[in-house]
Scaffold this active site. Structure first.
Site, mmCIF file in Angstrom:
data_model
loop_
_atom_site.group_PDB
_atom_site.id
_atom_site.type_symbol
_atom_site.label_atom_id
_atom_site.label_comp_id
_atom_site.label_asym_id
_atom_site.label_seq_id
_atom_site.Cartn_x
_atom_site.Cartn_y
_atom_site.Cartn_z
ATOM 1 N N GLU B 200 33.328 -47.341 30.958
ATOM 2 C CA GLU B 200 34.259 -47.208 29.834
ATOM 3 C C GLU B 200 35.724 -47.176 30.257
ATOM 4 O O GLU B 200 36.580 -47.752 29.593
ATOM 5 C CB GLU B 200 33.926 -45.953 29.020
ATOM 6 C CG GLU B 200 32.633 -46.087 28.241
ATOM 7 C CD GLU B 200 32.477 -44.971 27.207
ATOM 8 O OE1 GLU B 200 33.044 -45.079 26.115
ATOM 9 O OE2 GLU B 200 31.792 -43.967 27.524
ATOM 10 N N HIS B 216 12.516 -43.294 47.433
ATOM 11 C CA HIS B 216 11.214 -43.908 47.164
ATOM 12 C C HIS B 216 11.345 -45.323 46.603
ATOM 13 O O HIS B 216 10.344 -45.944 46.302
ATOM 14 C CB HIS B 216 10.404 -43.024 46.208
ATOM 15 C CG HIS B 216 10.119 -41.662 46.781
ATOM 16 N ND1 HIS B 216 8.944 -41.355 47.404
ATOM 17 C CD2 HIS B 216 10.881 -40.541 46.860
ATOM 18 C CE1 HIS B 216 8.965 -40.100 47.832
ATOM 19 N NE2 HIS B 216 10.144 -39.584 47.510
ATOM 20 N N LYS B 305 29.974 -51.268 16.573
ATOM 21 C CA LYS B 305 29.568 -50.352 15.507
ATOM 22 C C LYS B 305 29.880 -50.946 14.139
ATOM 23 O O LYS B 305 29.103 -50.835 13.201
ATOM 24 C CB LYS B 305 30.264 -48.996 15.675
ATOM 25 C CG LYS B 305 29.674 -48.165 16.808
ATOM 26 C CD LYS B 305 30.424 -46.846 17.021
ATOM 27 C CE LYS B 305 29.895 -46.145 18.265
ATOM 28 N NZ LYS B 305 30.712 -44.989 18.683
#
Lengths: 311, 311
Positions: B200, B216, B305
Site C-alpha cells: 500500500e 518446511h 470499491k
C-alpha cells in the site's frame, strides 16, 4: 515408489481412507487444535476451510495456546512422527489434559499418542496428503463415501490428462516467472498448498494470497510494482460466488494484470478443494522437470533438521 | 494531516488509547471472533499473536463460521465502518446472537453495533492501527499502562531516528528488489503487516512467511530458485528464542542467502510486536518516496470499491 507414482497414488489414498476415522465423541469438546508443519501442517488449514462447527485453531509452532485444556480436541499431524515442533506442541497438549489424537507413519509421535491412526510410510509427506487429511475430515463429518467416490473419479481424469496444466508450468518456465497464486473463499489453504509445492517440488520462490483480502493490499502493488512482467498470476476459483467473481474481474481490469484462471470441479466444497490441490501437484511437478530439478528431493530440509539435532 | 504526520502520530494513538476498553465480562464467552479486512483486519491477527486464553478465530471474509452463537464474543474492526465484508459478517453474527463489539470511525458499522468504540476519522486505515488495536488489547488484559508507556518511548526514539531502516529501503530501491519478510513466533502477523505496507505505501509486490514453518517449504526454494538475486530478505526477530535463532542461522548457511536481520526492542511480546510493526511503517514509507510514489494514495482500492458498489 517413483515420486510421479506417489502423485498418481493420491486418488488411491482417498479410497484407502474411506472408512478411516477416529472413535471420538465430538460433542464433548469446545474447540479443536490441529498441530503440524509444512506438508503435514497444511492438513490443519484444510480442516479449517471445510469445518466450522467448532473453533479450529491451527498451530505451526512449538507452543500451544493457553486455552488448551480437557475441553480441547488436539490433533497432531506429522508424517514422519518426528517433527520437533509437533512433538513439542503435542507434549504440551498432553500435559494440559487435552484429548490428543495423532496421524503419523510412526516415529516418536506414535509412541507418545495412544490414539493414533498409523498411515503407510515411505512417501514424501506432501505426497501423503490423502492419508493424513481424510481420516480427520471423515471424523468431522465433512467427507463421506459419495464425495470420496466423486473425488476419486475427478482425480483419475486429472491424472490421465493434465496437458492444460503442464502448459502453465511451461509458461512459467519459459519466462522464468515468479508464481503468485490467488485463491477464493472457502479454499483459503489451497493457494498456500500450491505455494509450498512450488517451493518443494520445483524449488522456486512463490507466494500466495486470497480474495477478497488481497483487494485491500496486493491490489495497490499489482498495477505499479517494478518487476511486474516477472510475476505469473494464477487464480484458483469455483465460479460460484458472484461477488468474488466480480472482484476477480474488476481486479484484472483495474490493474491490467491477467490471471491464469483455474476453475474447480466437483459438487461440494470438499471435492473442489482437493481437486484444486491436485492440479497444483501436477503444475509444480511439471515445472520441476522443465527446470531439470528432482521434484522429490528435499535434502536441504533434511540437512537442516540434522544440523538442528546436533545443537 | 500529511501522511508522514499520520505515521508519526502512531505513538500518540497509544497514549490516546491508554484508558479505552470495552465494558465486557470475558468470563461469559467461550471463543472470540475478530472480523476485518486489510489495514483493519490485521488487528485480529495481532490479537491472536498476543492473546491465547480463549480460541481466537480471525475472519477476512464475508461469512462467519458455523460455531458463532451467544457464547461468542465477536469484534468487528472497520476503520471506515463501511467495509462490505465486515458489514456482512457482522450482520450474520448479530443474527446468530453473538455479543457484538465494534471499533470504527463511523459508517454503517456504527449504526448496526450499539457497543462501539468510535475512533478519530480522516486517517488512512493502516495509519490508525493504534486506535484500532489498543482498546481490544486493553480489554483482553494484554496491554497496560506500563507497557504502553514503554512503547511510547520506543516509538518516539524510532520516529526521531530511523536512518538505519531508511537504508534498507535504499538497498531495495537500488536493486529493484522484491521484499520477502520473515517473522518469528509469536509475532506471526508482523511480517504480514510489513508485506501489506510494502503493497500500500510503496506499491511493490512483497511476500511474507514465518519461522519455523518456512523451514518446511521456502527453504527448498531459497538455494535454487531462479531470480534469486532479485529478492531482498528481511528477518524480524527478537534474539530470545534460541531454537529459532539457530534456525535463522542454519537457514542462511545452508541456502547461502543473507537476511537483513531486524531485532525487536522492548520488554514484553506486546511492546516488541508494535515496535517491529512501526519499523516496517518507516521502511515502506521511505521506499515509496524513493520510488516517487505517493505513499498515502490507495485510489485503486477505492476505485475497486466503487466498481463493486455499482454492481
Amino acid at each position: 515408489m517413483e515420486y510421479i507414482e506417489e502423485i498418481r497414488q493420491f486418488k488411491e489414498q482417498i479410497k484407502f481412507s474411506e472408512d478411516k476415522k477416529f472413535d471420538v465423541n465430538l460433542e464433548s469438546f469446545k474447540n479443536i487444535v490441529i498441530s503440524g508443519m509444512g506438508g503435514s501442517g497444511i492438513v490443519g488449514n484444510i480442516v479449517k476451510d471445510l469445518y466450522s462447527n467448532k473453533p479450529v485453531v491451527v498451530i505451526n509452532d512449538y507452543n500451544i495456546p493457553n486455552f488448551v485444556d480437557n475441553s480441547t480436541l488436539f490433533v497432531a499431524v506429522s508424517y514422519s512422527g518426528n517433527t520437533e515442533e509437533t512433538i513439542s506442541s503435542t507434549e504440551q497438549a498432553i500435559k494440559k489434559g487435552a484429548k490428543v489424537l495423532a496421524i503419523t507413519s510412526g516415529g516418536k509421535l506414535k509412541e507418545i499418542v495412544k490414539d493414533s491412526i498409523i498411515i503407510p510410510s515411505s512417501f514424501q509427506p506432501r505426497a501423503a496428503l490423502g492419508y493424513m487429511a481424510i481420516p480427520i475430515l471423515n471424523t468431522l463429518g465433512v467427507s463421506d463415501k459419495n464425495q470420496l467416490n466423486e473425488l476419486y473419479e475427478l482425480l483419475s481424469e486429472l491424472d490421465s490428462n493434465h496437458d492444460e496444466f503442464d502448459n502453465i508450468a511451461k509458461e512459467i518456465f519459459e519466462g522464468k516467472k515468479i508464481p503468485v497464486i490467488y485463491g477464493v473463499p472457502p479454499y483459503f489453504s489451497v493457494s498456500y498448498r500450491w505455494k509450498t509445492q512450488f517451493n518443494e517440488n520445483a524449488k522456486v520462490i512463490a507466494y500466495s494470497s486470497n480474495f477478497s483480502e488481497l483487494n485491500h493490499n496486493d491490489t495497490m502493488a499489482l498495477k505499479e510494482t517494478y518487476r511486474k512482467r516477472l510475476f505469473y498470476f494464477i487464480c484458483l476459483h469455483d465460479g460460484l460466488d458472484q461477488r468474488i467473481e466480480k472482484r476477480i474481474s474488476i481486479t484484472q481490469n483495474l490493474t491490467k494484470v491477467n490471471f491464469k484462471l483455474i476453475k474447480a470441479k466437483g459438487s461440494t466444497f470438499f471435492v473442489r478443494e482437493f481437486y484444486l490441490i491436485h492440479v497444483g501437484d501436477w503444475v509444480t511437478y511439471s515445472l520441476a522437470l522443465l527446470r531439470n530439478k528432482d521434484p522429490e528431493n528435499v535434502r536441504l530440509i533434511e540437512k537442516l533438521k540434522k544440523e538442528l539435532e546436533k545443537s
